[in-house]
Design a protein around this motif. Structure first.
Motif, PDB file in Angstrom:
ATOM      1  N   HIS A 140       0.822  -1.210   0.000  1.00 39.40           N
ATOM      2  CA  HIS A 140       0.000   0.000   0.000  1.00 39.40           C
ATOM      3  C   HIS A 140       0.857   1.262   0.000  1.00 39.40           C
ATOM      4  O   HIS A 140       0.346   2.352   0.206  1.00 39.40           O
ATOM      5  CB  HIS A 140      -0.932  -0.010   1.209  1.00 39.40           C
ATOM      6  N   PHE A 141       2.165   1.081  -0.193  1.00 41.70           N
ATOM      7  CA  PHE A 141       3.059   2.250  -0.266  1.00 41.70           C
ATOM      8  C   PHE A 141       2.764   3.015  -1.550  1.00 41.70           C
ATOM      9  O   PHE A 141       2.809   2.461  -2.645  1.00 41.70           O
ATOM     10  CB  PHE A 141       4.520   1.775  -0.257  1.00 41.70           C
ATOM     11  N   ARG A 142       2.409   4.302  -1.423  1.00 40.59           N
ATOM     12  CA  ARG A 142       2.011   5.081  -2.592  1.00 40.59           C
ATOM     13  C   ARG A 142       3.156   5.989  -3.017  1.00 40.59           C
ATOM     14  O   ARG A 142       3.639   6.783  -2.223  1.00 40.59           O
ATOM     15  CB  ARG A 142       0.770   5.913  -2.296  1.00 40.59           C
ATOM     16  N   MET A 143       3.580   5.858  -4.257  1.00 37.38           N
ATOM     17  CA  MET A 143       4.650   6.684  -4.785  1.00 37.38           C
ATOM     18  C   MET A 143       4.034   7.822  -5.586  1.00 37.38           C
ATOM     19  O   MET A 143       3.264   7.585  -6.512  1.00 37.38           O
ATOM     20  CB  MET A 143       5.581   5.853  -5.673  1.00 37.38           C
ATOM     21  N   GLU A 144       4.396   9.033  -5.208  1.00 37.65           N
ATOM     22  CA  GLU A 144       3.894  10.189  -5.949  1.00 37.65           C
ATOM     23  C   GLU A 144       4.569  10.241  -7.312  1.00 37.65           C
ATOM     24  O   GLU A 144       5.792  10.318  -7.399  1.00 37.65           O
ATOM     25  CB  GLU A 144       4.180  11.471  -5.172  1.00 37.65           C
ATOM     26  N   GLU A 145       3.815  10.212  -8.372  1.00 33.51           N
ATOM     27  CA  GLU A 145       4.365  10.222  -9.721  1.00 33.51           C
ATOM     28  C   GLU A 145       3.889  11.474 -10.456  1.00 33.51           C
ATOM     29  O   GLU A 145       2.758  11.908 -10.268  1.00 33.51           O
ATOM     30  CB  GLU A 145       3.926   8.975 -10.476  1.00 33.51           C
ATOM     31  N   PRO A 146       4.756  12.041 -11.303  1.00 32.63           N
ATOM     32  CA  PRO A 146       4.339  13.200 -12.089  1.00 32.63           C
ATOM     33  C   PRO A 146       3.202  12.808 -13.036  1.00 32.63           C
ATOM     34  O   PRO A 146       3.015  11.624 -13.334  1.00 32.63           O
ATOM     35  CB  PRO A 146       5.601  13.573 -12.885  1.00 32.63           C
ATOM     36  N   PRO A 147       2.422  13.771 -13.503  1.00 30.85           N
ATOM     37  CA  PRO A 147       1.327  13.450 -14.435  1.00 30.85           C
ATOM     38  C   PRO A 147       1.832  12.658 -15.635  1.00 30.85           C
ATOM     39  O   PRO A 147       2.743  13.077 -16.330  1.00 30.85           O
ATOM     40  CB  PRO A 147       0.816  14.837 -14.860  1.00 30.85           C
ATOM     41  N   SER A 148       1.243  11.489 -15.880  1.00 31.25           N
ATOM     42  CA  SER A 148       1.755  10.594 -16.918  1.00 31.25           C
ATOM     43  C   SER A 148       1.642  11.202 -18.312  1.00 31.25           C
ATOM     44  O   SER A 148       2.490  10.972 -19.159  1.00 31.25           O
ATOM     45  CB  SER A 148       1.005   9.259 -16.861  1.00 31.25           C
ATOM     46  N   GLU A 149       0.598  12.005 -18.571  1.00 32.81           N
ATOM     47  CA  GLU A 149       0.426  12.590 -19.902  1.00 32.81           C
ATOM     48  C   GLU A 149       1.585  13.524 -20.234  1.00 32.81           C
ATOM     49  O   GLU A 149       2.098  13.517 -21.358  1.00 32.81           O
ATOM     50  CB  GLU A 149      -0.892  13.361 -19.968  1.00 32.81           C
ATOM     51  N   ASN A 155       8.667  12.564 -23.421  1.00 36.74           N
ATOM     52  CA  ASN A 155       9.375  11.448 -24.060  1.00 36.74           C
ATOM     53  C   ASN A 155       9.156  11.432 -25.574  1.00 36.74           C
ATOM     54  O   ASN A 155      10.047  11.052 -26.329  1.00 36.74           O
ATOM     55  CB  ASN A 155       8.943  10.116 -23.432  1.00 36.74           C
ATOM     56  N   GLU A 156       7.974  11.870 -25.991  1.00 36.90           N
ATOM     57  CA  GLU A 156       7.735  11.987 -27.433  1.00 36.90           C
ATOM     58  C   GLU A 156       8.677  13.010 -28.058  1.00 36.90           C
ATOM     59  O   GLU A 156       9.204  12.804 -29.156  1.00 36.90           O
ATOM     60  CB  GLU A 156       6.276  12.409 -27.689  1.00 36.90           C
ATOM     61  N   ARG A 157       8.902  14.131 -27.341  1.00 31.84           N
ATOM     62  CA  ARG A 157       9.807  15.159 -27.866  1.00 31.84           C
ATOM     63  C   ARG A 157      11.233  14.619 -27.994  1.00 31.84           C
ATOM     64  O   ARG A 157      11.987  15.019 -28.880  1.00 31.84           O
ATOM     65  CB  ARG A 157       9.806  16.392 -26.963  1.00 31.84           C
ATOM     66  N   LEU A 158      11.601  13.707 -27.103  1.00 30.81           N
ATOM     67  CA  LEU A 158      12.952  13.132 -27.160  1.00 30.81           C
ATOM     68  C   LEU A 158      13.092  12.104 -28.279  1.00 30.81           C
ATOM     69  O   LEU A 158      14.209  11.747 -28.650  1.00 30.81           O
ATOM     70  CB  LEU A 158      13.315  12.481 -25.820  1.00 30.81           C
ATOM     71  N   SER A 159      11.980  11.628 -28.795  1.00 31.44           N
ATOM     72  CA  SER A 159      12.055  10.601 -29.850  1.00 31.44           C
ATOM     73  C   SER A 159      11.654  11.118 -31.229  1.00 31.44           C
ATOM     74  O   SER A 159      11.831  10.427 -32.227  1.00 31.44           O
ATOM     75  CB  SER A 159      11.149   9.420 -29.483  1.00 31.44           C
ATOM     76  N   MET A 160      11.115  12.357 -31.307  1.00 30.88           N
ATOM     77  CA  MET A 160      10.705  12.915 -32.599  1.00 30.88           C
ATOM     78  C   MET A 160      11.908  13.224 -33.473  1.00 30.88           C
ATOM     79  O   MET A 160      12.963  13.605 -32.973  1.00 30.88           O
ATOM     80  CB  MET A 160       9.907  14.212 -32.384  1.00 30.88           C
ATOM     81  N   GLU A 232      11.112   3.205 -20.137  1.00 31.74           N
ATOM     82  CA  GLU A 232      11.599   2.008 -19.429  1.00 31.74           C
ATOM     83  C   GLU A 232      11.778   2.276 -17.935  1.00 31.74           C
ATOM     84  O   GLU A 232      12.325   1.451 -17.216  1.00 31.74           O
ATOM     85  CB  GLU A 232      12.942   1.562 -20.018  1.00 31.74           C
ATOM     86  N   ARG A 233      11.348   3.472 -17.478  1.00 29.32           N
ATOM     87  CA  ARG A 233      11.444   3.908 -16.083  1.00 29.32           C
ATOM     88  C   ARG A 233      12.894   4.092 -15.624  1.00 29.32           C
ATOM     89  O   ARG A 233      13.205   3.971 -14.440  1.00 29.32           O
ATOM     90  CB  ARG A 233      10.691   2.954 -15.140  1.00 29.32           C
ATOM     91  N   ASP A 234      13.791   4.373 -16.571  1.00 28.14           N
ATOM     92  CA  ASP A 234      15.075   4.951 -16.194  1.00 28.14           C
ATOM     93  C   ASP A 234      14.841   6.450 -16.029  1.00 28.14           C
ATOM     94  O   ASP A 234      13.701   6.916 -16.099  1.00 28.14           O
ATOM     95  CB  ASP A 234      16.126   4.650 -17.265  1.00 28.14           C
TER      96      ASP A 234
END
Length: 439
Positions: A140-149, A155-160, A232-234
């Motif tokens: 039940h440990f909750r990790m705060e994650e940035p907005p996925s969108e 990441n799209e900008r890094l691959s365009m 890949e969550r790096d």
């Protein structure tokens, strides 16, 4: 127990601060004083320094330059800046480089000791332990994650594919891409053992989350820096600078990127007990080249296949034409040997130069200071600066024994700023002072 280096070109201030620290009751093992930036650098290179307390206005090398050089040599050294000038530009630059405090002269004794105490307490804080979390009931440990969108769009900008003719989209400011100069750093965690062991995907997520937060904490003073997961969550990092920032210090930006890379590797290894590989791109102007920078960072990490004991890779250090032709270990070794021999020759010719830095030597070889330091140590068995000191000490010893030159003349001849600085290094190296050797 910690070692503290106090630097000020006013000896009375150095002695006063050293006295305060000695009687403070803090867990201090040793206190060293230096009266110039070059003298301080020698102590950082040759000893174990945990905290640097430095004045900002000092002769040829100011406190900001000293801090930059110290971070290249040992990125984990913490710094407190003291200054007679409440200058925003100095304070901003010091904080960007990771200074823990910026104190204004005349110093309040209690305020100074509180600042030192605060830094030491944070250094003494127990390292984050991933293993106990993994063994606990953490479903039940909750990790705060940035907005996925937002992460997906970054990441799209890094691959365009780059398109110089494309205009900035309406979402650029929303994504935080202000630029116009950019660099990309990527940190890949060594999780192969965890994936093959009895670790669940949730356990691995915990490790990745801890690494992301280490990166965020280290870079919290870097303006406009974006830190987020790769697919890949790096860890992906986009650094950016304005026109003015590049004009003020363009030449130091690559060294600064390497300092960040080495700090990332050091803290992940220290706190998470995991290996990681860091790839650093060059700096380019324009958002449309983010994908180019991303590929550079990926490509830099390919060299980990050739250099297994090296962990922080800058794209500009390597001959990619040769790598594309499947560079063999023999070719790499030949190139490395040539760099080391050129370095040795350069030092043989310039070790008497006052203010000689690893920047000077690295620039002559067209590689970064970090990579040059690694190669020199790997192929000679001693650090680059140990070699410089060896040459200086051998010549000064011969001059003491075979000439009637005075101490200040010998110090001048072998590249030291002052006879006092020379005497301290000489005694540390040989165990006796120049005057004792003469007798």
């Amino acid at each position: 127990m910690y070692n503290i280096l106090v630097v000020d070109d006013e000896p009375l201030i150095c002695k006063g601060l050293a006295g305060l620290l000695t009687s403070s009751g803090l867990a201090i093992d040793g206190i060293t004083t230096a009266y110039s930036g070059q003298e301080a650098l020698d102590y950082i290179r040759m000893g174990d320094i945990d905290l640097l307390v430095t004045d900002i206005q000092m002769g040829e090398m100011n406190g900001i330059e000293l801090m930059q050089q110290a971070k290249i040599v040992k990125p984990w050294v913490q710094t407190i800046i003291i200054s007679a000038h409440e200058t925003f530009q100095y304070a901003q630059r010091a904080l960007q480089l990771g200074a823990k405090d910026y104190l204004i002269k005349p110093l309040n004794s209690e305020q100074f000791l509180d600042s030192v105490r605060s830094v030491l307490l944070k250094m003494d804080r127990p390292a984050p332990q991933v293993e106990p979390l993994l063994m606990a009931d953490n479903e039940h440990f909750r990790m705060e994650e940035p907005p996925s969108e937002r992460i997906e769009r970054l990441n799209e900008r890094l691959s365009m594919e780059p398109d110089p003719s494309a205009a900035a989209g309406p979402d650029e400011s929303e994504l935080g891409l202000v630029g116009p100069y950019f660099a990309v750093i990527k940190m890949k965690l060594g999780l192969a053992e965890e994936r093959s062991a009895s670790f669940s995907s949730h356990d691995i997520n915990l490790i990745q989350y801890a690494a992301l937060n280490i990166a965020k904490e280290l870079l919290e003073q870097e303006p406009h820096t974006l830190v987020f997961y790769s697919p890949e969550r790096d860890v992906n990092i986009i650094l950016q600078w304005s026109e003015q920032e590049m004009e003020e210090n363009a030449s130091g930006k690559i060294h600064h990127l390497e300092m960040i890379g080495r700090s990332l590797h050091h803290h992940v290894e220290l706190h998470l007990k995991r290996s990681c590989t860091v790839g650093i791109s060059q700096i380019l102007r324009g958002r449309e080249f983010l994908s180019v920078l991303s590929r550079q960072a990926d490509k830099a990490m390919l060299w980990s296949e050739q250099l297994h004991d090296f962990h922080v890779f800058y794209y500009g250090d390597f001959n990619w034409h040769n790598y594309a032709q499947e560079t063999s270990q023999e070719v790499l070794s030949s190139q490395s040997n040539r760099i080391v021999e050129n370095t040795r020759q350069y030092i043989d010719e310039h070790y008497r130069q006052k203010g000689l830095t690893i920047h000077d030597v690295a620039k002559n070889n067209h590689v970064s200071p970090n990579y040059l330091s690694y190669l020199f140590k790997k192929y000679t068995g001693s650090s680059l600066w140990e070699y410089v000191v060896k040459l200086r000490m051998e010549e000064s010893r011969a001059l003491i024994l075979n000439t009637d030159l005075r101490r200040y003349e010998i110090a001048e001849r072998v590249g030291y700023e002052s006879p006092e600085h020379f005497s301290k290094i000489f005694k540390k190296y040989y165990g006796v002072s120049p005057s004792e050797l003469k007798k």
